[in-house]
Design an enzyme around this catalytic site. Structure first.
Site, PDB file in Angstrom:
ATOM      1  N   ASN A   1      -0.356   8.342  -0.395  1.00 42.74           N
ATOM      2  CA  ASN A   1      -1.342   9.016  -1.524  1.00 42.74           C
ATOM      3  C   ASN A   1      -0.211   8.192  -2.802  1.00 42.74           C
ATOM      4  O   ASN A   1       0.649   8.278  -2.676  1.00 42.74           O
ATOM      5  CB  ASN A   1      -1.259  10.282  -1.227  1.00 42.74           C
ATOM      6  CG  ASN A   1       0.109  11.136  -1.032  1.00 42.74           C
ATOM      7  OD1 ASN A   1       0.855  10.641  -0.414  1.00 42.74           O
ATOM      8  ND2 ASN A   1      -0.474  12.615  -1.625  1.00 42.74           N
TER       9      ASN A   1
ATOM     10  N   GLU B   1       0.008   9.249  -6.425  1.00 38.59           N
ATOM     11  CA  GLU B   1      -0.102   9.892  -7.772  1.00 38.59           C
ATOM     12  C   GLU B   1      -0.443   9.512  -8.800  1.00 38.59           C
ATOM     13  O   GLU B   1       0.016   8.572  -9.386  1.00 38.59           O
ATOM     14  CB  GLU B   1       0.163  11.220  -7.690  1.00 38.59           C
ATOM     15  CG  GLU B   1       0.342  12.122  -6.436  1.00 38.59           C
ATOM     16  CD  GLU B   1       0.654  13.151  -6.309  1.00 38.59           C
ATOM     17  OE1 GLU B   1       1.080  13.705  -6.211  1.00 38.59           O
ATOM     18  OE2 GLU B   1       0.366  13.496  -5.097  1.00 38.59           O
TER      19      GLU B   1
ATOM     20  N   GLU C   1      -5.622   8.010   2.937  1.00 36.47           N
ATOM     21  CA  GLU C   1      -6.877   7.615   3.519  1.00 36.47           C
ATOM     22  C   GLU C   1      -7.561   6.653   2.957  1.00 36.47           C
ATOM     23  O   GLU C   1      -8.268   5.256   3.252  1.00 36.47           O
ATOM     24  CB  GLU C   1      -7.801   8.663   4.169  1.00 36.47           C
ATOM     25  CG  GLU C   1      -7.178   9.435   5.121  1.00 36.47           C
ATOM     26  CD  GLU C   1      -6.250  10.874   4.212  1.00 36.47           C
ATOM     27  OE1 GLU C   1      -6.176  10.868   3.039  1.00 36.47           O
ATOM     28  OE2 GLU C   1      -6.448  12.135   4.223  1.00 36.47           O
TER      29      GLU C   1
HETATM   30  N1  THU Z   1      -3.693  13.888   0.211  1.00 39.31           N
HETATM   31  C1  THU Z   1      -4.378  12.583   0.717  1.00 39.31           C
HETATM   32  O1  THU Z   1      -4.323  11.367   0.665  1.00 39.31           O
HETATM   33  N2  THU Z   1      -5.164  13.294   1.733  1.00 39.31           N
HETATM   34  C2  THU Z   1      -5.811  13.549   1.505  1.00 39.31           C
HETATM   35  O2  THU Z   1      -6.761  13.927   2.715  1.00 39.31           O
HETATM   36  C3  THU Z   1      -5.641  14.806   1.047  1.00 39.31           C
HETATM   37  C4  THU Z   1      -4.944  15.462  -0.149  1.00 39.31           C
HETATM   38  C5  THU Z   1      -2.522  14.082  -1.285  1.00 39.31           C
HETATM   39  C6  THU Z   1      -3.775  13.937  -2.615  1.00 39.31           C
HETATM   40  C7  THU Z   1      -2.289  13.878  -3.322  1.00 39.31           C
HETATM   41  O3  THU Z   1      -1.644  13.262  -3.239  1.00 39.31           O
HETATM   42  C8  THU Z   1      -1.624  15.114  -1.831  1.00 39.31           C
HETATM   43  O4  THU Z   1      -2.152  14.639  -1.254  1.00 39.31           O
HETATM   44  C9  THU Z   1      -1.983  16.301  -2.383  1.00 39.31           C
HETATM   45  O5  THU Z   1      -3.287  17.001  -2.800  1.00 39.31           O
END
Ligand code: THU
Length: 160
Positions: free
Chosen positions: A62, A64, A75
């Site tokens: 992820n 941000e 994903e």
């Molecule tokens: N996040 C993911 O990477 N995948 C998911 O399926 C759920 C959430 C990340 C997004 C964000 O950076 C952090 O987790 C908190 O929501």
């Protein structure tokens, strides 16, 4: 009115040790991918590792952003890279692991709705199921044989 009951089939493994060796290896790559997460806001680090039909593994984490909605989940980072790097290769398996810098994540963390939709697009495109394994940083692993078990009533190109 006619009721419609939808059922999903999932497999629950007590730990990664119960998985086949190739999936253990893929999950290990998802663990490693977590360390590349850029998650200064949520402190929630997610890693995804995708096994392609040609044997290549594509990872994502992820990413941000100070403008929160501009960030992207692990994903989707992984699957869009897989689509961009290997447009003609099928996606066989995805392993996902999440960890938090604030607490220990021992429950399996499923892909969010938007990521399920993205995975569904590729499953429909390749006309072949994608196995999905997800977990926290330790503990149980959940497997679905297809995104259809995680996202019933898929919105796909047949709806357009
Ligand atoms: N996040 C993911 O990477 N995948 C998911 O399926 C759920 C959430 C990340 C997004 C964000 O950076 C952090 O987790 C908190 O929501």
């Amino acid at each position: 009115m006619k009721p419609l009951t939808i059922t999903s089939r999932l497999e629950i493994y007590d730990s990664t040790e119960e998985l086949n060796e190739d999936v253990q290896d893929l999950m290990k790559q998802a663990f490693d991918a977590r360390d590349n997460a850029y998650a200064p806001y949520s402190k929630f680090q997610v890693g995804a590792a995708i096994l392609m039909e040609n044997g290549e593994v594509v990872i994502g984490s992820n990413q941000e952003n100070a403008s929160y909605p501009s960030g992207l989940c692990a994903e989707r980072t992984a699957i869009y890279f897989a689509g961009a790097r290997y447009p003609n290769e099928k996606i066989k398996k995805i392993a996902i692991s999440a960890k938090s810098l604030n607490h220990k994540v021992v429950t399996p963390i499923p892909p969010c709705g938007a990521c399920r939709q993205a995975i569904a697009e590729y499953e429909v495109k390749q006309q072949d199921a994608i196995a999905i394994y997800f977990m926290g940083e330790s503990g149980k692993v959940v497997k679905s044989d297809s995104i259809k078990d995680l996202l019933p009533l898929i919105f796909d190109n047949s709806c357009l």
